[in-house]
Design an enzyme around this catalytic site. Structure first.
Site, PDB file in Angstrom:
ATOM      1  N   GLU A  41      50.324  13.519  11.852  1.00  0.00           N
ATOM      2  CA  GLU A  41      50.832  14.593  12.267  1.00  0.00           C
ATOM      3  C   GLU A  41      50.334  15.484  13.253  1.00  0.00           C
ATOM      4  OE1 GLU A  41      50.834  18.829   9.280  1.00  0.00           O
ATOM      5  OE2 GLU A  41      49.418  17.447   8.970  1.00  0.00           O
ATOM      6  N   LYS A 111      58.636  19.207   7.878  1.00  0.00           N
ATOM      7  CA  LYS A 111      57.644  19.505   6.864  1.00  0.00           C
ATOM      8  C   LYS A 111      58.031  20.590   5.867  1.00  0.00           C
ATOM      9  CE  LYS A 111      52.496  20.045   6.160  1.00  0.00           C
ATOM     10  NZ  LYS A 111      51.278  20.245   6.991  1.00  0.00           N
ATOM     11  N   CYS A 147      51.821  15.469   5.511  1.00  0.00           N
ATOM     12  CA  CYS A 147      50.560  16.117   4.758  1.00  0.00           C
ATOM     13  C   CYS A 147      50.903  16.763   3.544  1.00  0.00           C
ATOM     14  CB  CYS A 147      50.053  17.014   5.754  1.00  0.00           C
ATOM     15  SG  CYS A 147      48.163  17.045   5.537  1.00  0.00           S
ATOM     16  N   SER A 184      44.737  15.744   7.823  1.00  0.00           N
ATOM     17  CA  SER A 184      44.078  16.398   6.619  1.00  0.00           C
ATOM     18  C   SER A 184      42.358  16.376   6.709  1.00  0.00           C
ATOM     19  CB  SER A 184      44.168  15.269   5.301  1.00  0.00           C
ATOM     20  OG  SER A 184      43.569  15.749   4.162  1.00  0.00           O
ATOM     21  N   GLY A 311       9.575  21.568  13.986  1.00  0.00           N
ATOM     22  CA  GLY A 311       8.592  20.634  13.001  1.00  0.00           C
ATOM     23  C   GLY A 311       9.089  20.780  11.506  1.00  0.00           C
ATOM     24  N   ILE A 313      12.401  20.404   8.760  1.00  0.00           N
ATOM     25  CA  ILE A 313      13.353  19.488   8.247  1.00  0.00           C
ATOM     26  C   ILE A 313      14.636  19.906   9.065  1.00  0.00           C
ATOM     27  CG2 ILE A 313      14.181  20.549   6.170  1.00  0.00           C
ATOM     28  CD1 ILE A 313      14.170  17.562   5.349  1.00  0.00           C
ATOM     29  N   ASP A 314      15.309  21.014   9.202  1.00  0.00           N
ATOM     30  CA  ASP A 314      16.621  21.455   9.502  1.00  0.00           C
ATOM     31  C   ASP A 314      16.668  20.938  11.028  1.00  0.00           C
ATOM     32  OD1 ASP A 314      17.360  22.300   7.210  1.00  0.00           O
ATOM     33  OD2 ASP A 314      16.451  24.431   7.783  1.00  0.00           O
ATOM     34  N   THR A 414      20.267  25.262  14.326  1.00  0.00           N
ATOM     35  CA  THR A 414      19.556  24.423  13.370  1.00  0.00           C
ATOM     36  C   THR A 414      19.704  25.031  11.780  1.00  0.00           C
ATOM     37  OG1 THR A 414      17.404  25.031  13.697  1.00  0.00           O
ATOM     38  CG2 THR A 414      18.264  23.203  14.914  1.00  0.00           C
TER      39      THR A 414
END
Length: 558
Positions: A41, A111, A147, A184, A311, A313-314, A414
């Protein structure tokens, strides 16, 4: 007869580049002896082109590119191509599929169903097609849809969004194959949902389905490809790659010969075992985010990313995703410790950078923080208030932007979805940057990503994964001091934001009403922050962004 699915990654507005890509695939089709090639599309413009469609000169150039660059290259190959097409009225514009062959346009299909919910805004630009006629191509009778046209089956959905069902009409007109060209976008769960819809339609109407989807990242949206061919028994007999361009060629006879094959995805060349059976898992989210980073940064014109490494996790997950997207030589990690940063956080940041093989710098913020305390506290001891907490984050944001300006780095933020939802983030501080990579990833899913990244060896230090999350902006601070456990928080956010449930409906599920109302108040109060945040890569069914348009100034809280 041979048919080719050209699963391409267009760049919005790059008409010359997109047409060159289409011609490149046409050449592949010629070499493969293909009779009909199908593109996604709006392949010429990229999806979604948004208000570029209001520019008359843009539409003129689209027409020129199609007529001058693409049409003459078709030869004896049929080409189905997604293009915006102007109608007879002054403002008439249609989202269309043009069918070309031998340098001529032989058919046009508009469409019918124009989505106007979540991230979609097609009624703003297009008029719906009113005529749905089969395409007679060689010895086949095809139904060309675009679509949303296949997303209105009354036997699949509890209610239909539209009064018209294009698939039903085309099936009644005697088509043999449904062709659907699509743009999509991905969210977690979407791949299996699409497959189920197409299997349902194929079996219901006893028709084969050819589905061609766009791939690539465009702004906040990530398109996963996963083009496929489904036979009339609902069996997926061909499948293109996920999150990568692909060129899939098959014979029409294959659809008739594969009637006894088991109902599962056939693995695309180069895909991992995790994707072969069509099962969605955290690997899909990982691959989506990697593609989103690569295309967002690359299509803008940058090639280097900068991440503040706390330091935690994110930032660790964000850095690992950036390396997967851009290569370790193009990622810089910067640790900016203060008096409240733990020794473990400092060592975890350094170990992460070493594991990833990225450049790493340590720029302490203590001396700058001291200046603020001296000026605003007039020599008194720290007050440990919100202003002092937030200024540390804002100092770090300024350092990152300084490096970005001086050394041409693209700053990645982050923060995760859980924090962004309830406003547990600092405006102009840790929200500072150009792209929120995991801003639509709930905290629990961040841990899943970390474990997936570590599936073969320890990339993210185990100490980062197991320690209690903390912003480290005051002594002994932990996220749990201000927030409920993340598994509870994430589920309430999901129910309220993604499913649209009220506080009463959430309480019925067993959550404590005071907690629910507190979280909802936080979500609503943080709207002013979110609307100033960096664009967020979308991986859930309802991200904070263009798909959720809430007023900032409002007094209805429910």
């Amino acid at each position: 007869m041979k048919i080719a699915l050209a699963q391409i990654n267009p760049t919005i507005g790059d008409l010359t580049g997109n047409s060159a890509k289409i011609k490149q695939y046409l050449n592949k089709a010629l070499q493969a002896g293909v009779d009909l090639m199908i593109c996604p599309e709006l392949a010429v413009t990229g999806y979604p082109p948004k208000d570029l469609l209001y520019r008359k000169e843009f539409l003129r150039e689209v027409n020129q590119v199609v007529e001058r660059d693409i049409l003459p290259c078709t030869g004896d190959i049929g080409l189905i191509l997604g293009v915006p097409v102007e109608g007879d009225g002054e403002d008439d514009l249609y989202n269309s599929a043009i069918v070309m062959e031998n340098g001529k346009i032989i058919s046009l299909h508009d469409k019918t169903l124009l989505p106007n919910y979540d991230v979609f805004d097609e009624k703003r630009y297009f008029k719906p097609g009113l005529i749905r006629m089969p395409l007679h191509f060689r010895d086949l009778v095809l139904g060309v849809t675009i679509c949303e046209d296949i997303w209105n089956d009354k036997d699949y959905w509890p209610r239909q969004k539209y009064a018209v069902d294009p698939v039903q009409e085309l099936a009644d007109r005697g088509i043999e194959i449904i062709i659907n060209i699509a743009a999509s976008p991905y969210h977690y769960g979407k791949q299996n949902l699409r497959m189920q819809i197409m299997q349902q339609l194929a079996k219901k109407y006893r028709l084969h389905i050819i589905y061609v989807n766009q791939v690539g990242g465009n702004d906040e949206l990530i398109f996963d490809g996963c083009s496929m061919v489904v036979n009339k028994h609902g069996q997926v007999v061909r499948k293109a790659k996920s999150f990568a361009e692909d060129f899939l060629v098959f014979e029409i006879d294959d659809l008739r010969e594969k009637e006894s094959v088991s109902e599962k995805f056939f693995p695309a060349a180069g895909q991992t075992q995790l994707h072969e059976a069509g099962e969605e898992n955290i690997a899909s989210v990982h691959d989506a985010l990697v593609l989103g980073i690569r295309d967002y940064i690359g299509k803008i014109g940058f090639n280097k990313a900068l991440i503040g490494l706390s330091g935690g996790i994110d930032s660790a997950v964000t850095a690992a995703l950036a390396v997967a997207a851009l290569g370790k030589e193009n990622v810089l990690g910067v640790a900016m410790p203060s008096r409240y940063s733990s020794a473990g956080s400092k060592s975890d940041a350094e170990k992460l950078a070493a594991n990833l093989g990225i450049d790493f710098r340590i720029i302490p913020v203590e001396s700058i923080f001291d200046v603020f305390l001296t000026v605003f506290n007039q020599g008194a001891n720290p007050l440990m208030d919100l202003a002092e907490e937030n200024i540390q984050a804002r100092i770090r944001g300024s350092i990152l932007m300084f490096l970005s300006n001086r050394e041409d780095y693209f700053v990645l933020t982050t923060g995760n979805k859980s924090e962004t939802a309830v406003g547990y983030c600092t405006l102009y501080g840790d929200m500072c940057g150009s792209l929120a990579v995991i801003g639509d990833v709930p905290k629990v899913m961040v841990y899943e990503l970390a474990r997936y990244i570590n599936r073969q060896n320890e990339v993210i230090p185990e100490t980062t994964i197991i320690k209690a999350p903390s912003a480290e902006l005051r002594p002994d601070q932990l996220d749990q001091d201000s927030l409920p456990p993340y598994d509870i928080l994430d589920e309430i956010i999901r129910l309220y934001v993604e499913e649209g449930k009220s506080s009463e409906e959430i309480a019925v599920l067993g959550y404590e009403p005071l907690l629910i109302n507190n979280i909802i108040r936080k979500i609503n109060a943080a709207e002013y922050k979110r609307q100033q945040a960096a664009p967020t890569l979308r991986v859930t069914s309802k991200a904070f962004g263009s798909g959720r348009r809430m007023p900032i100034v409002q007094r209805w809280h429910k």
